[in-house]
Design a protein around this motif. Sequence first.
Motif, PDB file in Angstrom:
ATOM      1  N   ASP A  39       0.829  -1.203   0.000  1.00  0.00           N
ATOM      2  CA  ASP A  39       0.000   0.000   0.000  1.00  0.00           C
ATOM      3  C   ASP A  39       0.867   1.259   0.000  1.00  0.00           C
ATOM      4  OD1 ASP A  39      -2.393  -1.326  -0.117  1.00  0.00           O
ATOM      5  OD2 ASP A  39      -2.817  -1.231   2.039  1.00  0.00           O
ATOM      6  N   ALA A  40       2.083   1.121   0.555  1.00  0.00           N
ATOM      7  CA  ALA A  40       2.979   2.282   0.605  1.00  0.00           C
ATOM      8  C   ALA A  40       3.783   2.418  -0.687  1.00  0.00           C
ATOM      9  CB  ALA A  40       3.922   2.153   1.797  1.00  0.00           C
ATOM     10  N   GLY A  41       3.482   1.566  -1.665  1.00  0.00           N
ATOM     11  CA  GLY A  41       4.122   1.684  -2.974  1.00  0.00           C
ATOM     12  C   GLY A  41       5.550   1.159  -3.024  1.00  0.00           C
ATOM     13  N   ALA A  42       5.875   0.203  -2.179  1.00  0.00           N
ATOM     14  CA  ALA A  42       7.246  -0.315  -2.147  1.00  0.00           C
ATOM     15  C   ALA A  42       7.620  -0.975  -3.471  1.00  0.00           C
ATOM     16  CB  ALA A  42       7.378  -1.330  -1.014  1.00  0.00           C
ATOM     17  N   THR A  43       8.858  -0.771  -3.907  1.00  0.00           N
ATOM     18  CA  THR A  43       9.343  -1.487  -5.086  1.00  0.00           C
ATOM     19  C   THR A  43      10.315  -2.587  -4.671  1.00  0.00           C
ATOM     20  OG1 THR A  43      11.225  -0.019  -5.399  1.00  0.00           O
ATOM     21  CG2 THR A  43       9.177   0.596  -6.501  1.00  0.00           C
ATOM     22  N   GLN A  44      10.677  -2.587  -3.400  1.00  0.00           N
ATOM     23  CA  GLN A  44      11.588  -3.616  -2.913  1.00  0.00           C
ATOM     24  C   GLN A  44      11.237  -3.915  -1.458  1.00  0.00           C
ATOM     25  OE1 GLN A  44      14.136  -5.020  -4.894  1.00  0.00           O
ATOM     26  NE2 GLN A  44      14.189  -6.488  -3.197  1.00  0.00           N
ATOM     27  N   VAL A  45      11.070  -5.189  -1.121  1.00  0.00           N
ATOM     28  CA  VAL A  45      10.862  -5.552   0.280  1.00  0.00           C
ATOM     29  C   VAL A  45      11.858  -6.626   0.674  1.00  0.00           C
ATOM     30  CG1 VAL A  45       8.424  -4.928   0.461  1.00  0.00           C
ATOM     31  CG2 VAL A  45       9.031  -7.193  -0.334  1.00  0.00           C
ATOM     32  N   GLN A  46      12.367  -6.467   1.895  1.00  0.00           N
ATOM     33  CA  GLN A  46      13.350  -7.415   2.407  1.00  0.00           C
ATOM     34  C   GLN A  46      12.780  -8.014   3.684  1.00  0.00           C
ATOM     35  OE1 GLN A  46      16.978  -8.089   1.775  1.00  0.00           O
ATOM     36  NE2 GLN A  46      16.583  -9.584   3.414  1.00  0.00           N
ATOM     37  N   LEU A  47      12.674  -9.338   3.719  1.00  0.00           N
ATOM     38  CA  LEU A  47      12.119  -9.989   4.901  1.00  0.00           C
ATOM     39  C   LEU A  47      13.197 -10.814   5.589  1.00  0.00           C
ATOM     40  CD1 LEU A  47       9.532 -10.806   2.494  1.00  0.00           C
ATOM     41  CD2 LEU A  47       8.553 -10.535   4.733  1.00  0.00           C
ATOM     42  N   ASP A  48      13.335 -10.598   6.897  1.00  0.00           N
ATOM     43  CA  ASP A  48      14.266 -11.395   7.691  1.00  0.00           C
ATOM     44  C   ASP A  48      13.486 -12.124   8.759  1.00  0.00           C
ATOM     45  OD1 ASP A  48      17.195 -10.957   7.041  1.00  0.00           O
ATOM     46  OD2 ASP A  48      16.329  -8.931   6.913  1.00  0.00           O
ATOM     47  N   ILE A  49      13.630 -13.425   8.760  1.00  0.00           N
ATOM     48  CA  ILE A  49      12.851 -14.251   9.673  1.00  0.00           C
ATOM     49  C   ILE A  49      13.822 -15.035  10.545  1.00  0.00           C
ATOM     50  CG2 ILE A  49      11.053 -16.045   9.799  1.00  0.00           C
ATOM     51  CD1 ILE A  49      10.205 -13.597   8.172  1.00  0.00           C
ATOM     52  N   GLU A  50      13.501 -15.123  11.835  1.00  0.00           N
ATOM     53  CA  GLU A  50      14.305 -15.989  12.689  1.00  0.00           C
ATOM     54  C   GLU A  50      13.396 -16.949  13.435  1.00  0.00           C
ATOM     55  OE1 GLU A  50      17.151 -13.946  15.189  1.00  0.00           O
ATOM     56  OE2 GLU A  50      17.910 -12.878  13.413  1.00  0.00           O
ATOM     57  N   HIS A  51      13.846 -18.176  13.479  1.00  0.00           N
ATOM     58  CA  HIS A  51      13.130 -19.228  14.191  1.00  0.00           C
ATOM     59  C   HIS A  51      11.644 -19.278  13.787  1.00  0.00           C
ATOM     60  CE1 HIS A  51      13.205 -22.298  17.274  1.00  0.00           C
ATOM     61  NE2 HIS A  51      11.967 -21.919  17.572  1.00  0.00           N
ATOM     62  N   GLY A  52      11.437 -19.444  12.494  1.00  0.00           N
ATOM     63  CA  GLY A  52      10.073 -19.586  11.982  1.00  0.00           C
ATOM     64  C   GLY A  52       9.211 -18.361  12.222  1.00  0.00           C
ATOM     65  N   GLY A  53       9.844 -17.250  12.551  1.00  0.00           N
ATOM     66  CA  GLY A  53       9.074 -16.024  12.774  1.00  0.00           C
ATOM     67  C   GLY A  53       8.611 -15.873  14.208  1.00  0.00           C
ATOM     68  N   MET A  54       8.880 -16.902  15.025  1.00  0.00           N
ATOM     69  CA  MET A  54       8.416 -16.833  16.420  1.00  0.00           C
ATOM     70  C   MET A  54       9.358 -15.952  17.236  1.00  0.00           C
ATOM     71  SD  MET A  54       7.060 -20.752  16.791  1.00  0.00           S
ATOM     72  CE  MET A  54       8.342 -21.574  15.883  1.00  0.00           C
ATOM     73  N   ARG A  55      10.639 -15.924  16.832  1.00  0.00           N
ATOM     74  CA  ARG A  55      11.570 -15.055  17.547  1.00  0.00           C
ATOM     75  C   ARG A  55      11.594 -13.664  16.931  1.00  0.00           C
ATOM     76  NH1 ARG A  55      16.956 -17.519  17.326  1.00  0.00           N
ATOM     77  NH2 ARG A  55      16.010 -19.067  18.693  1.00  0.00           N
ATOM     78  N   LEU A  56      11.714 -13.618  15.612  1.00  0.00           N
ATOM     79  CA  LEU A  56      11.805 -12.307  14.957  1.00  0.00           C
ATOM     80  C   LEU A  56      11.214 -12.330  13.555  1.00  0.00           C
ATOM     81  CD1 LEU A  56      13.124  -9.372  14.718  1.00  0.00           C
ATOM     82  CD2 LEU A  56      14.997 -10.561  13.556  1.00  0.00           C
ATOM     83  N   LEU A  57      10.489 -11.269  13.245  1.00  0.00           N
ATOM     84  CA  LEU A  57      10.038 -11.015  11.883  1.00  0.00           C
ATOM     85  C   LEU A  57      10.425  -9.573  11.599  1.00  0.00           C
ATOM     86  CD1 LEU A  57       6.349 -12.034  12.546  1.00  0.00           C
ATOM     87  CD2 LEU A  57       7.772 -13.281  10.945  1.00  0.00           C
TER      88      LEU A  57
END
Length: 599
Positions: A39-57
């Motif tokens: 919705d914010a018009g991003a042209t690039q997104v970077q996702l970092d996940i730790e421990h299946g997302g339970m520790r960090l998203l």
Amino acid sequence: MSRSRIHSLPPQLINQIAAGEVIERPASVIKELLENSFDAGATQVQLDIEHGGMRLLRIRDDGIGIVKDDLPLALSRHATSKIASLDDLSRIATLGFRGEALPSISACARLRLTSRAIESDSAWCIDADGTECDYTVQPASHPPGTTVEVRDLFYNVPARRKFLKSEKTEFAHIDALVRRLALSRFETGFALRHNQREVLRLPPTTSLRDQEQRIAKLLGQTFIDQALHLAFAAAQMTLSGWVALPTYSRAQPDMQFFYINGRFIRDKLIVHAVKQAFRDVLYQDRHPAFILYLTLDPTMVDVNAHPTKMEVRFRDSRLVHDFLTQALGDTLAHARAGRVAHREDVAPPLPISSLTPSSPSKHDAPQSSGHGQASSATPRVAETMPIYAQLSGVARPTLPANPHDMPSLGYAIAHLHQTYILAETARGIVLVDAHAAHERILYERLKQQSAKRAVPRQPLLVPESLTVSLADADLAEQARETLLEMGMEIDRVGPETLLIRALPAWLGAVDAAGLLRDILADLREHGVSARLAAQREELLASIACHAAVRTRRKLTVEEMNALLREMEKTARSGQCNHGRPTWVELTRQDLDRFFLRGR
Ligand code: ADP
Ligand code: MG
């Protein structure tokens, strides 16, 4: 029972209750955050996940960002930049609009929001855990865009935490979700890391070719090799995307991606429309594979029907349904033999294994069908097969000087194992499953004639009588009118005796009794009801299947060429009625590759 007095709930509890609706697991957080980035018009997104997302998203985007003074609002309930009035609600063009995601997430995790608005040269950050009513905004360092960090999901909601699965499972949900959303935004680049390891990297795309490359990365090369691209527009709607040929059908509905105005949707109406479009070319328990994008005026569809917005309400559902069915039906009908999705530019080598016939199913060979009396018990069948001869004009099997004059399925050279036709084409060679191809041609012809109520009947010189069970005789009697429309005239002349008076003319001399027995067996299996007319197509398919040439006999070159010419003319002839392929092609390049020529 003791009386509890009514009291207002604390804000964190209110938000935790709201979170219950949309935040089920780490993947649901990713969904909300990715949608905000889009919705914010991003042209690039970077996702970092730790421990299946339970520790960090953590998700970082390069969108328009949030101005400093709005940061606390972004975390407040029912605060949004996306709608302002009821009018706006009826024409939503963004993915979000409820203003609930960030407060819900912050009520059940530790959240940090860092952002720099594109028009500003400083970045700001706030921390939240859902208990605060006042936020401290702190200076931060961040390029234009937004980063949302979510740690320790459900640390304060044990009931939810209990339902989380293993790290692997939770990450699998995230991975599937990111793939699903990456199919909805070709113009956005994606990078996904799990425990510091890169899992997915997708550059932004613009050309169709790059889009197909992204799809190949997300769903596999075979999907895209087997898919037809389509683009339709009508009644102020557009439908575009890819549908896999019925031969690429799946045992599960696990490759069905449908987007309405960029939003992934699972909707009964749509499933029904797609099923309808495929019903002729797919066997009952198979599921089509597709990626489809429907766009229509936002006022024509209500997305405010469900908290996760997976279901929608259409203003004119009939219109949408029919548009889909027609567009898809057209696409499939044009997948004729010789014109099936050939991608000259990316033609992959055909794996040898794809040349082996698919494993036999109940309908594959008449011998295995359990009601194959017609083929095995009656020697007449072999002699009464000149059905091919009645097919249209026989082409001369001499090769033309100019390869472009060559018909797309080429000229027959041999009938192999009394099953496959080998033909030479301008591009290479093709192998055709004669029975499957013939069945499809008969079915399409029957269907056309029967739609016009004009299946020509050929009276038998000597009506043929047969003895059947009482139940079968009843079936035949109930089906009499329908069968008559399909060119078969059958009378019950005794409690257990049927008389065949006429057959569809194009069938030629077939084993009439055997054919009728087969059809009755199918009717028995599918069950006849008062709605027999509704089963017309099944019945037509059954006639075509049983009448199709039994491939036990050597065909002449003329017969084979007549079949090839007919295939080129027939809609949907790339698959038999059960969705199996009717032919495969090996190009010169494929052949060269097999023999390592030209390396
Ligand atoms: P909604 O998306 O329904 O408006 P959210 O709680 O998801 O509600 O977000 C609240 C507001 O925060 C949004 O309306 C938007 O203005 C702002 N926002 C959230 N995430 C971002 C982002 N990644 N980039 C820019 N603005 C954002
Ligand atoms: Mg949102």
